[in-house]
Design a protein around this motif. Sequence first.
Motif, PDB file in Angstrom:
ATOM      1  N   GLN A 274     112.729 -32.962   6.295  1.00 16.98           N
ATOM      2  CA  GLN A 274     113.489 -32.628   7.418  1.00 16.98           C
ATOM      3  C   GLN A 274     112.553 -31.750   7.540  1.00 16.98           C
ATOM      4  OE1 GLN A 274     116.752 -33.926   9.326  1.00 16.98           O
ATOM      5  NE2 GLN A 274     115.478 -32.230  10.678  1.00 16.98           N
ATOM      6  N   VAL A 275     112.305 -30.528   6.739  1.00 17.75           N
ATOM      7  CA  VAL A 275     111.741 -29.457   6.625  1.00 17.75           C
ATOM      8  C   VAL A 275     110.230 -29.733   7.943  1.00 17.75           C
ATOM      9  CG1 VAL A 275     110.028 -27.708   5.833  1.00 17.75           C
ATOM     10  CG2 VAL A 275     111.992 -28.197   5.289  1.00 17.75           C
ATOM     11  N   MET A 276     109.772 -30.516   7.628  1.00 16.34           N
ATOM     12  CA  MET A 276     108.865 -31.177   8.513  1.00 16.34           C
ATOM     13  C   MET A 276     108.845 -31.614  10.214  1.00 16.34           C
ATOM     14  SD  MET A 276     106.119 -33.005   6.135  1.00 16.34           S
ATOM     15  CE  MET A 276     106.858 -34.155   5.305  1.00 16.34           C
ATOM     16  N   ALA A 277     110.057 -32.250  10.833  1.00 16.90           N
ATOM     17  CA  ALA A 277     110.561 -32.591  11.365  1.00 16.90           C
ATOM     18  C   ALA A 277     110.900 -30.758  11.873  1.00 16.90           C
ATOM     19  CB  ALA A 277     111.730 -34.008  11.501  1.00 16.90           C
ATOM     20  N   ASP A 278     111.720 -30.543  11.450  1.00 17.11           N
ATOM     21  CA  ASP A 278     112.279 -29.475  12.721  1.00 17.11           C
ATOM     22  C   ASP A 278     111.224 -27.914  12.726  1.00 17.11           C
ATOM     23  OD1 ASP A 278     114.708 -30.203  11.848  1.00 17.11           O
ATOM     24  OD2 ASP A 278     115.556 -28.526  10.083  1.00 17.11           O
ATOM     25  N   LEU A 279     109.451 -28.423  12.336  1.00 15.43           N
ATOM     26  CA  LEU A 279     109.012 -27.541  12.629  1.00 15.43           C
ATOM     27  C   LEU A 279     107.599 -27.729  13.323  1.00 15.43           C
ATOM     28  CD1 LEU A 279     107.043 -26.499   9.018  1.00 15.43           C
ATOM     29  CD2 LEU A 279     108.032 -25.336  10.776  1.00 15.43           C
ATOM     30  N   ASN A 280     107.736 -29.576  13.243  1.00 13.25           N
ATOM     31  CA  ASN A 280     107.035 -30.665  14.371  1.00 13.25           C
ATOM     32  C   ASN A 280     107.603 -32.121  14.236  1.00 13.25           C
ATOM     33  OD1 ASN A 280     104.391 -28.874  14.281  1.00 13.25           O
ATOM     34  ND2 ASN A 280     104.967 -28.688  12.204  1.00 13.25           N
ATOM     35  N   PRO A 281     107.810 -32.331  15.468  1.00  9.83           N
ATOM     36  CA  PRO A 281     109.067 -32.920  15.850  1.00  9.83           C
ATOM     37  C   PRO A 281     108.221 -34.855  15.800  1.00  9.83           C
ATOM     38  CG  PRO A 281     109.142 -32.012  18.167  1.00  9.83           C
ATOM     39  CD  PRO A 281     108.394 -30.963  16.223  1.00  9.83           C
ATOM     40  N   TYR A 282     107.377 -34.982  15.064  1.00 12.39           N
ATOM     41  CA  TYR A 282     106.492 -36.037  14.954  1.00 12.39           C
ATOM     42  C   TYR A 282     107.512 -37.581  14.701  1.00 12.39           C
ATOM     43  CZ  TYR A 282     102.972 -32.427  15.304  1.00 12.39           C
ATOM     44  OH  TYR A 282     102.061 -31.843  15.842  1.00 12.39           O
ATOM     45  N   ALA A 283     106.773 -38.518  15.378  1.00 11.94           N
ATOM     46  CA  ALA A 283     107.012 -39.851  15.140  1.00 11.94           C
ATOM     47  C   ALA A 283     106.879 -39.551  13.804  1.00 11.94           C
ATOM     48  CB  ALA A 283     106.736 -40.615  15.236  1.00 11.94           C
ATOM     49  N   MET A 284     106.417 -39.584  12.574  1.00 14.30           N
ATOM     50  CA  MET A 284     106.413 -40.035  11.593  1.00 14.30           C
ATOM     51  C   MET A 284     106.871 -39.432  10.521  1.00 14.30           C
ATOM     52  SD  MET A 284     102.589 -38.097  10.339  1.00 14.30           S
ATOM     53  CE  MET A 284     102.534 -36.099  10.366  1.00 14.30           C
ATOM     54  N   PHE A 285     107.249 -38.101  10.583  1.00  6.89           N
ATOM     55  CA  PHE A 285     108.241 -37.161   9.964  1.00  6.89           C
ATOM     56  C   PHE A 285     110.031 -38.197   9.715  1.00  6.89           C
ATOM     57  CE2 PHE A 285     105.609 -33.190  11.114  1.00  6.89           C
ATOM     58  CZ  PHE A 285     104.775 -33.778  10.084  1.00  6.89           C
ATOM     59  N   TYR A 286     109.968 -38.812  11.596  1.00  6.58           N
ATOM     60  CA  TYR A 286     111.332 -39.361  11.356  1.00  6.58           C
ATOM     61  C   TYR A 286     111.523 -40.744  10.450  1.00  6.58           C
ATOM     62  CZ  TYR A 286     112.708 -35.933  14.937  1.00  6.58           C
ATOM     63  OH  TYR A 286     112.645 -34.384  15.638  1.00  6.58           O
ATOM     64  N   GLU A 287     110.446 -40.944  10.328  1.00  6.43           N
ATOM     65  CA  GLU A 287     110.090 -42.029   9.677  1.00  6.43           C
ATOM     66  C   GLU A 287     110.733 -41.749   8.571  1.00  6.43           C
ATOM     67  OE1 GLU A 287     109.139 -44.727   7.039  1.00  6.43           O
ATOM     68  OE2 GLU A 287     107.488 -43.161   7.441  1.00  6.43           O
ATOM     69  N   GLY A 288     110.169 -40.789   7.720  1.00  6.60           N
ATOM     70  CA  GLY A 288     109.959 -40.323   6.666  1.00  6.60           C
ATOM     71  C   GLY A 288     111.633 -40.237   6.503  1.00  6.60           C
ATOM     72  N   LEU A 289     112.430 -39.755   7.256  1.00  7.94           N
ATOM     73  CA  LEU A 289     113.372 -39.568   7.386  1.00  7.94           C
ATOM     74  C   LEU A 289     114.516 -40.443   6.889  1.00  7.94           C
ATOM     75  CD1 LEU A 289     113.663 -36.325   9.878  1.00  7.94           C
ATOM     76  CD2 LEU A 289     114.731 -36.693   7.582  1.00  7.94           C
ATOM     77  N   MET A 290     114.210 -41.709   8.234  1.00  5.67           N
ATOM     78  CA  MET A 290     114.945 -43.089   8.456  1.00  5.67           C
ATOM     79  C   MET A 290     114.816 -43.527   6.763  1.00  5.67           C
ATOM     80  SD  MET A 290     113.697 -46.341  10.216  1.00  5.67           S
ATOM     81  CE  MET A 290     113.768 -48.111   9.496  1.00  5.67           C
ATOM     82  N   ARG A 291     113.650 -43.449   6.848  1.00 12.51           N
ATOM     83  CA  ARG A 291     113.729 -44.139   5.109  1.00 12.51           C
ATOM     84  C   ARG A 291     114.288 -43.377   4.256  1.00 12.51           C
ATOM     85  NH1 ARG A 291     107.906 -43.329   2.298  1.00 12.51           N
ATOM     86  NH2 ARG A 291     107.514 -43.152   4.510  1.00 12.51           N
ATOM     87  N   SER A 292     114.004 -42.358   4.246  1.00 15.36           N
ATOM     88  CA  SER A 292     114.805 -42.091   2.629  1.00 15.36           C
ATOM     89  C   SER A 292     116.221 -41.709   2.697  1.00 15.36           C
ATOM     90  CB  SER A 292     114.699 -39.949   2.656  1.00 15.36           C
ATOM     91  OG  SER A 292     114.601 -39.580   3.487  1.00 15.36           O
ATOM     92  N   SER A 293     116.764 -41.786   3.874  1.00  9.39           N
ATOM     93  CA  SER A 293     118.403 -42.427   4.738  1.00  9.39           C
ATOM     94  C   SER A 293     118.573 -43.252   4.243  1.00  9.39           C
ATOM     95  CB  SER A 293     118.550 -41.275   6.070  1.00  9.39           C
ATOM     96  OG  SER A 293     117.844 -39.957   6.900  1.00  9.39           O
ATOM     97  N   TYR A 294     118.003 -44.161   4.742  1.00  8.03           N
ATOM     98  CA  TYR A 294     118.143 -45.443   4.610  1.00  8.03           C
ATOM     99  C   TYR A 294     118.157 -46.014   2.497  1.00  8.03           C
ATOM    100  CZ  TYR A 294     117.863 -50.828   4.829  1.00  8.03           C
ATOM    101  OH  TYR A 294     118.127 -52.406   5.366  1.00  8.03           O
ATOM    102  N   TYR A 295     117.494 -45.597   1.570  1.00 12.45           N
ATOM    103  CA  TYR A 295     117.593 -45.889   0.560  1.00 12.45           C
ATOM    104  C   TYR A 295     118.937 -44.741   0.123  1.00 12.45           C
ATOM    105  CZ  TYR A 295     113.014 -48.162  -0.127  1.00 12.45           C
ATOM    106  OH  TYR A 295     111.618 -49.831  -0.052  1.00 12.45           O
TER     107      TYR A 295
END
Length: 218
Positions: A103-124
Amino acid sequence: ISNKEDIIWFYVMMLAINRHADESVAILEEYIAKNPTSAQAYQGLCHARLMLKGREIDTPIEYFNAPCFKCTELDPNLIYGRYYLAELHFIRGEYEKSRDYWQVMADLNPYAMFYEGLMRSSYYMGDTVAAQKYFEQVLAQYKLGYASPIIMARAYSTLDEVDSVVKYLNFAFKISDIELVALWNEPAFDRVRDEPKFQEIANRLPNAGPVAGSALVK
């Protein structure tokens, strides 16, 4: 690769990915001893230590935190210190901590790879509503050309959609996506790593097969 530090970073990253994480750690620790203000070297050490001991749960968290925090302290614009900590906490099953870093990284840079990480951790974490929201953000960026096929393959791995994983990995091979070099080591592919379809496509890589010296392989 434009300067000396970029060359060193690329070289030690390739060492870490290709069965020589211990050598990568040694080179970077020696380099840092002589260049203690090199943020990029600390960033490289984050990666190398993660590759070497990331799945060794008994390894003290400070072993990873120290270079990652120092990297960010020296240069807040170098995002991968946080990236490697996000992956570390994910590997350790600490999904909420992982999501916090993403989330910290996505707030700084809204890149897809950070949203993928957010998706993955949220799913788990069992938060499928949030996971779906982040998946849609990844997909939207991909459609706009702002995300690589590897990112899409990671996202579909989380959803256990093996055919979609293979589809995007095939496309990654077609365009010679540089991110393929870490395919065998990516924690995001843990869910499909034992699937024959995944192994068939991963075996196309040079030096194919799980990296015996890498802590990121199950």
